[in-house]
Design a protein around this motif. Structure first.
Motif, PDB file in Angstrom:
ATOM      1  N   HIS A  68       0.848  -1.184   0.000  1.00 48.28           N
ATOM      2  CA  HIS A  68       0.000   0.000   0.000  1.00 48.28           C
ATOM      3  C   HIS A  68       0.888   1.240   0.000  1.00 48.28           C
ATOM      4  CE1 HIS A  68      -3.662   2.269   0.782  1.00 48.28           C
ATOM      5  NE2 HIS A  68      -2.974   2.954   1.683  1.00 48.28           N
ATOM      6  N   PRO A  69       0.627   2.196  -0.892  1.00 45.19           N
ATOM      7  CA  PRO A  69       1.423   3.427  -0.897  1.00 45.19           C
ATOM      8  C   PRO A  69       1.143   4.278   0.346  1.00 45.19           C
ATOM      9  CG  PRO A  69      -0.315   3.529  -2.574  1.00 45.19           C
ATOM     10  CD  PRO A  69      -0.378   2.169  -1.954  1.00 45.19           C
ATOM     11  N   LEU A  70       2.163   4.966   0.801  1.00 42.09           N
ATOM     12  CA  LEU A  70       2.073   5.876   1.943  1.00 42.09           C
ATOM     13  C   LEU A  70       2.663   7.224   1.539  1.00 42.09           C
ATOM     14  CD1 LEU A  70       3.667   3.610   4.713  1.00 42.09           C
ATOM     15  CD2 LEU A  70       1.222   3.985   4.346  1.00 42.09           C
ATOM     16  N   SER A  71       2.296   8.244   2.262  1.00 41.01           N
ATOM     17  CA  SER A  71       2.983   9.520   2.065  1.00 41.01           C
ATOM     18  C   SER A  71       4.386   9.389   2.647  1.00 41.01           C
ATOM     19  CB  SER A  71       2.227  10.659   2.757  1.00 41.01           C
ATOM     20  OG  SER A  71       2.362  10.539   4.167  1.00 41.01           O
ATOM     21  N   LEU A  72       5.289  10.250   2.216  1.00 41.82           N
ATOM     22  CA  LEU A  72       6.643  10.231   2.760  1.00 41.82           C
ATOM     23  C   LEU A  72       6.600  10.449   4.272  1.00 41.82           C
ATOM     24  CD1 LEU A  72       9.692  10.110   2.389  1.00 41.82           C
ATOM     25  CD2 LEU A  72       9.646  12.551   1.811  1.00 41.82           C
ATOM     26  N   GLN A  73       5.762  11.358   4.738  1.00 39.46           N
ATOM     27  CA  GLN A  73       5.650  11.625   6.174  1.00 39.46           C
ATOM     28  C   GLN A  73       5.172  10.389   6.940  1.00 39.46           C
ATOM     29  OE1 GLN A  73       3.129  14.921   7.233  1.00 39.46           O
ATOM     30  NE2 GLN A  73       3.382  14.589   9.417  1.00 39.46           N
ATOM     31  N   GLU A  74       4.175   9.682   6.403  1.00 36.91           N
ATOM     32  CA  GLU A  74       3.690   8.468   7.058  1.00 36.91           C
ATOM     33  C   GLU A  74       4.802   7.411   7.129  1.00 36.91           C
ATOM     34  OE1 GLU A  74      -1.035   8.268   5.875  1.00 36.91           O
ATOM     35  OE2 GLU A  74       0.453   7.843   4.320  1.00 36.91           O
ATOM     36  N   ALA A  75       5.514   7.241   6.035  1.00 33.91           N
ATOM     37  CA  ALA A  75       6.594   6.249   6.006  1.00 33.91           C
ATOM     38  C   ALA A  75       7.692   6.610   7.003  1.00 33.91           C
ATOM     39  CB  ALA A  75       7.170   6.138   4.593  1.00 33.91           C
ATOM     40  N   GLU A  76       8.058   7.882   7.076  1.00 34.77           N
ATOM     41  CA  GLU A  76       9.084   8.310   8.031  1.00 34.77           C
ATOM     42  C   GLU A  76       8.640   8.074   9.466  1.00 34.77           C
ATOM     43  OE1 GLU A  76       9.683  12.327   6.659  1.00 34.77           O
ATOM     44  OE2 GLU A  76      11.361  11.720   5.358  1.00 34.77           O
ATOM     45  N   GLU A  77       7.371   8.299   9.755  1.00 34.97           N
ATOM     46  CA  GLU A  77       6.841   8.047  11.099  1.00 34.97           C
ATOM     47  C   GLU A  77       6.871   6.547  11.409  1.00 34.97           C
ATOM     48  OE1 GLU A  77       5.839  10.125  13.667  1.00 34.97           O
ATOM     49  OE2 GLU A  77       6.789  11.640  12.398  1.00 34.97           O
ATOM     50  N   LEU A  78       6.464   5.705  10.458  1.00 31.90           N
ATOM     51  CA  LEU A  78       6.471   4.262  10.680  1.00 31.90           C
ATOM     52  C   LEU A  78       7.885   3.714  10.815  1.00 31.90           C
ATOM     53  CD1 LEU A  78       3.566   3.056   8.369  1.00 31.90           C
ATOM     54  CD2 LEU A  78       3.635   3.020  10.877  1.00 31.90           C
ATOM     55  N   MET A  79       8.861   4.343  10.171  1.00 32.59           N
ATOM     56  CA  MET A  79      10.263   3.908  10.294  1.00 32.59           C
ATOM     57  C   MET A  79      10.709   3.954  11.760  1.00 32.59           C
ATOM     58  SD  MET A  79      12.040   2.986   7.576  1.00 32.59           S
ATOM     59  CE  MET A  79      12.103   3.128   5.804  1.00 32.59           C
ATOM     60  N   LYS A  80      10.125   4.853  12.534  1.00 28.91           N
ATOM     61  CA  LYS A  80      10.485   4.977  13.955  1.00 28.91           C
ATOM     62  C   LYS A  80      10.047   3.745  14.748  1.00 28.91           C
ATOM     63  CE  LYS A  80      10.082   9.993  13.742  1.00 28.91           C
ATOM     64  NZ  LYS A  80       9.273  11.155  14.136  1.00 28.91           N
ATOM     65  N   LEU A  81       9.094   2.981  14.209  1.00 32.29           N
ATOM     66  CA  LEU A  81       8.603   1.772  14.881  1.00 32.29           C
ATOM     67  C   LEU A  81       9.370   0.513  14.476  1.00 32.29           C
ATOM     68  CD1 LEU A  81       4.741   2.284  14.480  1.00 32.29           C
ATOM     69  CD2 LEU A  81       6.152   2.801  16.489  1.00 32.29           C
ATOM     70  N   CYS A  82      10.266   0.659  13.523  1.00 31.94           N
ATOM     71  CA  CYS A  82      10.953  -0.513  12.970  1.00 31.94           C
ATOM     72  C   CYS A  82      11.963  -1.112  13.941  1.00 31.94           C
ATOM     73  CB  CYS A  82      11.655  -0.142  11.665  1.00 31.94           C
ATOM     74  SG  CYS A  82      10.494   0.154  10.317  1.00 31.94           S
ATOM     75  N   GLU A  83      12.190  -2.401  13.753  1.00 31.46           N
ATOM     76  CA  GLU A  83      13.211  -3.121  14.499  1.00 31.46           C
ATOM     77  C   GLU A  83      14.579  -2.521  14.185  1.00 31.46           C
ATOM     78  OE1 GLU A  83      12.714  -7.112  13.070  1.00 31.46           O
ATOM     79  OE2 GLU A  83      10.783  -7.365  14.046  1.00 31.46           O
ATOM     80  N   PRO A  84      15.574  -2.763  15.040  1.00 26.27           N
ATOM     81  CA  PRO A  84      16.924  -2.259  14.748  1.00 26.27           C
ATOM     82  C   PRO A  84      17.453  -2.821  13.435  1.00 26.27           C
ATOM     83  CG  PRO A  84      16.782  -3.057  17.008  1.00 26.27           C
ATOM     84  CD  PRO A  84      15.505  -3.456  16.319  1.00 26.27           C
ATOM     85  N   GLY A  85      18.230  -2.003  12.754  1.00 23.95           N
ATOM     86  CA  GLY A  85      18.805  -2.401  11.471  1.00 23.95           C
ATOM     87  C   GLY A  85      18.000  -1.815  10.334  1.00 23.95           C
ATOM     88  N   MET A  86      18.676  -1.441   9.294  1.00 25.80           N
ATOM     89  CA  MET A  86      18.026  -0.822   8.148  1.00 25.80           C
ATOM     90  C   MET A  86      18.675  -1.387   6.882  1.00 25.80           C
ATOM     91  SD  MET A  86      15.638   1.574   7.557  1.00 25.80           S
ATOM     92  CE  MET A  86      15.535   2.091   9.252  1.00 25.80           C
ATOM     93  N   ILE A  87      17.874  -1.573   5.865  1.00 28.51           N
ATOM     94  CA  ILE A  87      18.382  -1.986   4.561  1.00 28.51           C
ATOM     95  C   ILE A  87      18.518  -0.732   3.705  1.00 28.51           C
ATOM     96  CG2 ILE A  87      17.861  -3.263   2.438  1.00 28.51           C
ATOM     97  CD1 ILE A  87      18.598  -5.098   4.754  1.00 28.51           C
ATOM     98  N   ASP A  88      19.689  -0.571   3.103  1.00 34.11           N
ATOM     99  CA  ASP A  88      19.981   0.563   2.240  1.00 34.11           C
ATOM    100  C   ASP A  88      20.567  -0.001   0.959  1.00 34.11           C
ATOM    101  OD1 ASP A  88      20.585   3.058   1.172  1.00 34.11           O
ATOM    102  OD2 ASP A  88      22.240   3.466   2.559  1.00 34.11           O
ATOM    103  N   LYS A  89      19.943   0.327  -0.189  1.00 35.71           N
ATOM    104  CA  LYS A  89      20.389  -0.262  -1.450  1.00 35.71           C
ATOM    105  C   LYS A  89      19.959   0.609  -2.622  1.00 35.71           C
ATOM    106  CE  LYS A  89      16.239  -3.195  -1.600  1.00 35.71           C
ATOM    107  NZ  LYS A  89      15.750  -4.585  -1.543  1.00 35.71           N
TER     108      LYS A  89
END
Length: 168
Positions: A68-89
């Motif tokens: 489901h598409p999200l706004s950039l702001q929504e995605a940035e807010e949800l990123m704060k709930l993510c488990e440790p570690g990030m994928i960058d590619k």
């Protein structure tokens, strides 16, 4: 419900870069990364997405996927709930025959890993193979992004020491 059918390969060399018709930078995290169910938040080219994936079939080729598409702001807010570690590619898009290969070049603790995926309409669908395809790793959990987040490529014993200098 949407079914995702894909095959995954290691990549040899960097010829895919010259063959690519497009590319995008992707950062993603996982709200849930349990085996058999993942909830992913992704930001790519200023757009956000929430994706839920179910368990893979026995071959690791097919699984349920909802996005489901999200706004950039929504995605940035949800990123704060993510488990440790990030994928960058960076994802490169390469046409070969009637298919598009998504070639992911990883950064950070996954630096040195490059994989290609091709989505198929069925598990036995034939496809042309570009010259950069190496070993097939479909179904090998260690190449799933949700696994790479927890156990990065640089920490794999077979990649020490040359790929992990100054990685700790």
């Amino acid at each position: 419900m949407s079914q995702e059918i894909e095959r995954k390969f290691l990549v040899r060399g960097d010829s895919y870069k010259a063959m690519a018709y497009g590319k995008k930078r992707i950062k993603q995290g996982y709200i849930c990364s349990e085996r058999g169910r993942t909830v992913r938040v992704r930001i790519q080219n200023g757009e956000g997405y929430l994706t839920i994936k179910g368990p893979s079939d026995v071959a690791g080729m097919s699984r349920y996927e909802w996005e489901h598409p999200l706004s950039l702001q929504e995605a940035e807010e949800l990123m704060k709930l993510c488990e440790p570690g990030m994928i960058d590619k960076t994802r490169y898009l390469v046409r070969c025959g009637t298919h598009v290969f998504e070639v992911d070049e990883f950064y950070g603790d996954n630096e040195g890993l490059v994989v290609a995926e091709v989505e198929l309409g069925s598990e036995d669908e034939p496809f042309d193979r570009p010259s950069f395809l190496g070993e097939e790793v479909t179904g090998q959990i260690k190449y799933y992004n949700s696994f790479l987040m927890k156990s990065p490529y640089c920490k794999w014993s077979e990649n020490l020491p040359e790929n992990c200098q100054n990685k700790g």
